[in-house]
Write a protein that holds these residues in place. Structure first.
Motif, mmCIF file in Angstrom:
data_model
loop_
_atom_site.group_PDB
_atom_site.id
_atom_site.type_symbol
_atom_site.label_atom_id
_atom_site.label_comp_id
_atom_site.label_asym_id
_atom_site.label_seq_id
_atom_site.Cartn_x
_atom_site.Cartn_y
_atom_site.Cartn_z
ATOM 1 N N PHE A 58 74.349 53.554 38.054
ATOM 2 C CA PHE A 58 74.516 52.113 37.893
ATOM 3 C C PHE A 58 74.009 51.726 36.714
ATOM 4 O O PHE A 58 73.957 50.476 36.044
ATOM 5 N N ASN A 59 73.294 52.505 35.888
ATOM 6 C CA ASN A 59 72.805 52.404 34.344
ATOM 7 C C ASN A 59 71.923 51.445 34.448
ATOM 8 O O ASN A 59 71.503 50.905 33.586
ATOM 9 N N THR A 60 71.135 51.311 35.286
ATOM 10 C CA THR A 60 70.074 50.098 35.619
ATOM 11 C C THR A 60 69.460 50.373 36.746
ATOM 12 O O THR A 60 69.962 50.921 37.850
ATOM 13 N N LEU A 61 68.033 49.728 36.905
ATOM 14 C CA LEU A 61 67.295 49.794 38.213
ATOM 15 C C LEU A 61 67.354 48.307 38.875
ATOM 16 O O LEU A 61 66.950 48.190 39.870
ATOM 17 N N ASP A 62 68.097 47.394 38.092
ATOM 18 C CA ASP A 62 67.925 46.036 38.554
ATOM 19 C C ASP A 62 68.821 45.783 39.910
ATOM 20 O O ASP A 62 69.922 46.590 39.622
ATOM 21 N N ASN A 63 68.248 45.181 40.841
ATOM 22 C CA ASN A 63 69.204 45.058 41.925
ATOM 23 C C ASN A 63 69.440 46.401 42.535
ATOM 24 O O ASN A 63 70.695 46.512 43.249
ATOM 25 N N VAL A 64 68.932 47.447 42.631
ATOM 26 C CA VAL A 64 69.316 48.569 43.089
ATOM 27 C C VAL A 64 68.083 49.014 44.154
ATOM 28 O O VAL A 64 67.121 49.054 43.849
ATOM 29 N N THR A 65 68.469 49.306 45.375
ATOM 30 C CA THR A 65 67.128 49.563 46.379
ATOM 31 C C THR A 65 67.085 51.186 46.362
ATOM 32 O O THR A 65 68.248 51.672 46.814
ATOM 33 N N ILE A 66 66.218 51.604 46.298
ATOM 34 C CA ILE A 66 65.898 53.062 46.417
ATOM 35 C C ILE A 66 65.498 53.483 47.891
ATOM 36 O O ILE A 66 64.619 52.884 48.622
#
Length: 266
Positions: A58-66
């Motif tokens: 996604f090229n970002t950690l924003d709004n991504v759930t691990i």
């Protein structure tokens, strides 16, 4: 069930013998590049198994759930009967040391390095063997290197098995020197059976859960050899049970977490 579009990424790769390795990687890069743009644009919910895989996808950690990879913990716990049966199958004695490497035989998994690390150890400890579980384009190269090092009689291959969980019990130590990993499920599974693990720092940080896994931050063979020489191998009795710190990876817990995420998107 929900209408939300979900993209879940674990950074796993697959390959086909019908393509050359370079051609396959070229096609995968093109496909991944196109897919990343589409997924980022269309997804309502983004899930990844590690920060590295999230950034890659996604090229970002924003709004991504691990979300952790889930494991059927009971399936991977140490099994002494399986240990005896599988070691007998390979003609490995109880007091012999059985090293293991599990994964596709490609450059990114670094199997040649694992062979070289084992080569140094076996010269000092001749009652040792290396079991390589997997297939791929580097198999012939591994055989060539092992002959050059005069340890080909110490290396055994299993191209495919549907009992990898049982083989962890048969091993005494797992070598996992990947050049890059989105997560690293194999060394995590190995810890459930209280198997000693040497792993590169390219494995996701959350995989380093128990005292059984050793993180090594370079690919200097002497460093790996030194860590290996200082390890105390576990007895059968010491491998019984499951470390409580691994419970957070229980598949039921992970399924519940994903279910709650889906519910929130309704």
């Amino acid at each position: 069930y929900t209408n939300a579009k979900i993209i879940c990424h674990s950074h796993n790769s697959y390959y086909s013998h019908s393509f050359s390795n370079k051609m396959l990687m070229f096609l995968l890069d093109k496909l991944n590049s196109k897919g990343q743009k589409i997924f980022n644009k269309k997804a309502d919910l983004k899930i990844a198994t590690s920060k590295d895989s999230a950034l890659w996808m996604f090229n970002t950690l924003d709004n991504v759930t691990i979300v952790n990879n889930g494991i059927e913990l009971e399936d991977f716990k140490f099994d002494n009967e399986a240990r005896k049966k599988l070691r007998d199958k390979l003609n490995i004695a109880d007091n012999d040391k059985l090293f293991g490497f599990a994964g596709v035989l490609q450059d990114r998994k670094n199997p040649i390095f694992a062979v070289n690390v084992f080569a140094t150890y076996v010269k000092k400890n001749p009652k040792s063997y290396l079991l390589i579980i997997g297939k791929g384009p580097l198999k012939a190269k591994i055989e060539e290197v092992s002959k050059e090092l005069k340890i080909d009689d110490k290396i055994k291959f299993i191209t495919y098995t549907n009992e990898l969980n049982k083989w962890y019990s048969a091993l005494d130590i797992l070598i996992f020197p990947s050049l890059y990993e989105g997560f690293g499920l194999v060394p995590l599974e190995a810890q459930v059976s209280n198997l000693l693990v040497l792993a590169s720092d390219k494995v996701a940080p959350q995989v380093f859960v128990t005292k059984n896994i050793n993180k090594i931050s370079n690919f200097d063979k002497d460093t790996w050899d030194k860590v290996l020489e200082n390890l105390k191998f576990k007895t059968v009795q010491q491998r019984e049970g499951i470390d409580y710190s691994l419970e957070k990876f229980d598949v039921k817990r992970q399924a519940a977490e994903i279910s709650n995420l889906l519910e929130s998107e309704k």
